[in-house]
Motif scaffolding. Structure first.
Motif, PDB file in Angstrom:
ATOM      1  N   LEU A 234      -0.365 -24.589  99.830  1.00 19.27           N
ATOM      2  CA  LEU A 234       0.358 -25.700 100.439  1.00 19.27           C
ATOM      3  C   LEU A 234       1.519 -26.088  99.534  1.00 19.27           C
ATOM      4  O   LEU A 234       1.309 -26.535  98.420  1.00 19.27           O
ATOM      5  N   THR A 235       2.728 -25.884 100.020  1.00 20.38           N
ATOM      6  CA  THR A 235       3.901 -26.194  99.204  1.00 20.38           C
ATOM      7  C   THR A 235       4.854 -27.159  99.880  1.00 20.38           C
ATOM      8  O   THR A 235       5.516 -27.948  99.228  1.00 20.38           O
ATOM      9  N   THR A 236       4.932 -27.084 101.204  1.00 20.26           N
ATOM     10  CA  THR A 236       5.875 -27.921 101.937  1.00 20.26           C
ATOM     11  C   THR A 236       5.337 -29.340 102.039  1.00 20.26           C
ATOM     12  O   THR A 236       4.164 -29.522 102.374  1.00 20.26           O
ATOM     13  N   PRO A 237       6.167 -30.357 101.775  1.00 20.64           N
ATOM     14  CA  PRO A 237       5.669 -31.746 101.758  1.00 20.64           C
ATOM     15  C   PRO A 237       5.420 -32.320 103.142  1.00 20.64           C
ATOM     16  O   PRO A 237       6.064 -33.253 103.588  1.00 20.64           O
ATOM     17  N   ARG A 238       4.455 -31.702 103.864  1.00 21.96           N
ATOM     18  CA  ARG A 238       4.044 -32.226 105.164  1.00 21.96           C
ATOM     19  C   ARG A 238       2.527 -32.131 105.253  1.00 21.96           C
ATOM     20  O   ARG A 238       1.974 -31.574 106.185  1.00 21.96           O
ATOM     21  N   SER A 239       1.851 -32.680 104.257  1.00 28.07           N
ATOM     22  CA  SER A 239       0.413 -32.469 104.124  1.00 28.07           C
ATOM     23  C   SER A 239      -0.384 -33.006 105.317  1.00 28.07           C
ATOM     24  O   SER A 239      -1.441 -32.472 105.639  1.00 28.07           O
ATOM     25  N   ASP A 240       0.091 -34.074 105.990  1.00 27.14           N
ATOM     26  CA  ASP A 240      -0.655 -34.605 107.130  1.00 27.14           C
ATOM     27  C   ASP A 240      -0.736 -33.569 108.249  1.00 27.14           C
ATOM     28  O   ASP A 240      -1.796 -33.358 108.846  1.00 27.14           O
ATOM     29  N   ASN A 241       0.404 -32.929 108.551  1.00 25.90           N
ATOM     30  CA  ASN A 241       0.418 -31.895 109.581  1.00 25.90           C
ATOM     31  C   ASN A 241      -0.462 -30.722 109.173  1.00 25.90           C
ATOM     32  O   ASN A 241      -1.198 -30.160 109.984  1.00 25.90           O
ATOM     33  N   PHE A 242      -0.374 -30.340 107.918  1.00 22.25           N
ATOM     34  CA  PHE A 242      -1.160 -29.215 107.437  1.00 22.25           C
ATOM     35  C   PHE A 242      -2.645 -29.553 107.432  1.00 22.25           C
ATOM     36  O   PHE A 242      -3.487 -28.701 107.701  1.00 22.25           O
TER      37      PHE A 242
END
Length: 293
Positions: A234-242
């Motif tokens: 996980l690198t992209t700052p969209r942790s809620d979606n992920f």
């Protein structure tokens, strides 16, 4: 020509901002440029000089002596240190950065091969390549260098890892299976490729799905491959979606999910029970070893 902020220089060289300001006052070899609003910044040439200065300091040279050296003298001394038998991973990380800034494939290859000959490929990846990529921000999408520099060094390392993966023997039929994937919206593949090499080197069977894997298709792949674990980055700052995607995968497959990435993006996920956070290559290696039988 690329310019770098003091924060970037501090991160890339390991020389703290306070020290940089003192050097600027006391010595002539390093004077930061300033914007119209009086904010310090450094050129690519200055960054290369500071990377080399950091190497000299780690090898016993005083800043007051370095200040009196010509650029070619500094370069010559760093070259001699590189060719010596001393082993300092911080020096090699700095040299990798210089090769990146100069788009110098030959220097990159020399540093990489020197480490492989000394300590083997797995240790080179875990002790040199991974910390280097982490320091320049390539692994987690927080790049502290320009996009062309990032692409140049990423592709060189990618070539090395893929060649290394190809050179490993096929695992035993009875070997445990690990499935590697990146969610849609994730493009930073190097961390996953490093994991591929580590797992295969330790005898695991690896199912590598790569980038932008649709979460709804993973269940079928797991049924067909009988994988014991899933691994993602996980690198992209969209942790809620992920998190929504990972929760869906966990519910649909009932398979434990290993994950790594920038801690700032993963704190929410750490609360999930069917997830295992890996904070380093060694944590990954230890996990694989403990689940090999």
């Amino acid at each position: 020509m690329e310019n770098y902020s003091m924060t970037q220089v501090e991160t890339l060289t390991g020389i703290n901002a306070h020290t940089l300001r003192i050097w600027e006052r006391r010595y002539s070899f390093m004077k930061a440029h300033r914007t119209d609003t009086n904010i310090r910044y450094y050129s690519a040439e200055q960054l290369k000089t500071l990377l080399n200065v950091a190497i000299l300091i780690r090898n016993g040279f005083r800043v007051s002596k370095i200040d009196k050296m010509k650029p070619e003298e500094i370069y010559q001394l760093v070259t001699e240190i590189q060719l010596s038998n001393t082993e300092n991973v911080h020096d090699d990380i700095n040299l990798l950065m210089v090769s990146m800034l100069e788009y110098n494939e030959e220097e990159f290859h020399k540093i990489f091969q020197k480490n492989v000959l000394r300590k083997g490929l797995l240790s080179t990846i875990t002790e040199l390549v991974y910390p280097f990529l982490n320091q320049v921000g390539v692994l987690w999408g927080t790049n502290k260098v320009s996009p062309p520099q990032e692409h140049f060094i990423s592709n060189l390392i990618r070539q090395k890892i893929i060649a290394a993966i190809e050179s490993l023997p096929l695992p035993l039929i009875s070997a445990p299976t690990l499935m590697l994937f990146l969610l849609e919206g994730e493009d930073h593949e190097l961390g996953l490729l490093l994991s591929y090499y580590i797992a295969k080197d330790l005898g695991w069977r690896v199912i590598y799905l790569g980038q932008r894997t649709p979460s709804e298709n993973l269940k079928e792949a797991l049924v067909q491959t009988n994988a014991s674990f899933l691994l993602t980055m996980l690198t992209t700052p969209r942790s809620d979606n992920f998190l929504d995607s990972l929760q869906f995968i966990s519910k649909e497959t009932n398979t434990p999910i290993l994950y790594s990435g920038n801690p700032n993006f993963t704190d929410t996920i750490k609360k999930e029970t069917n997830f295992k956070y890996l904070d380093s290559p060694n944590a990954f290696i230890n996990f694989l070893k403990s689940h090999s039988s």
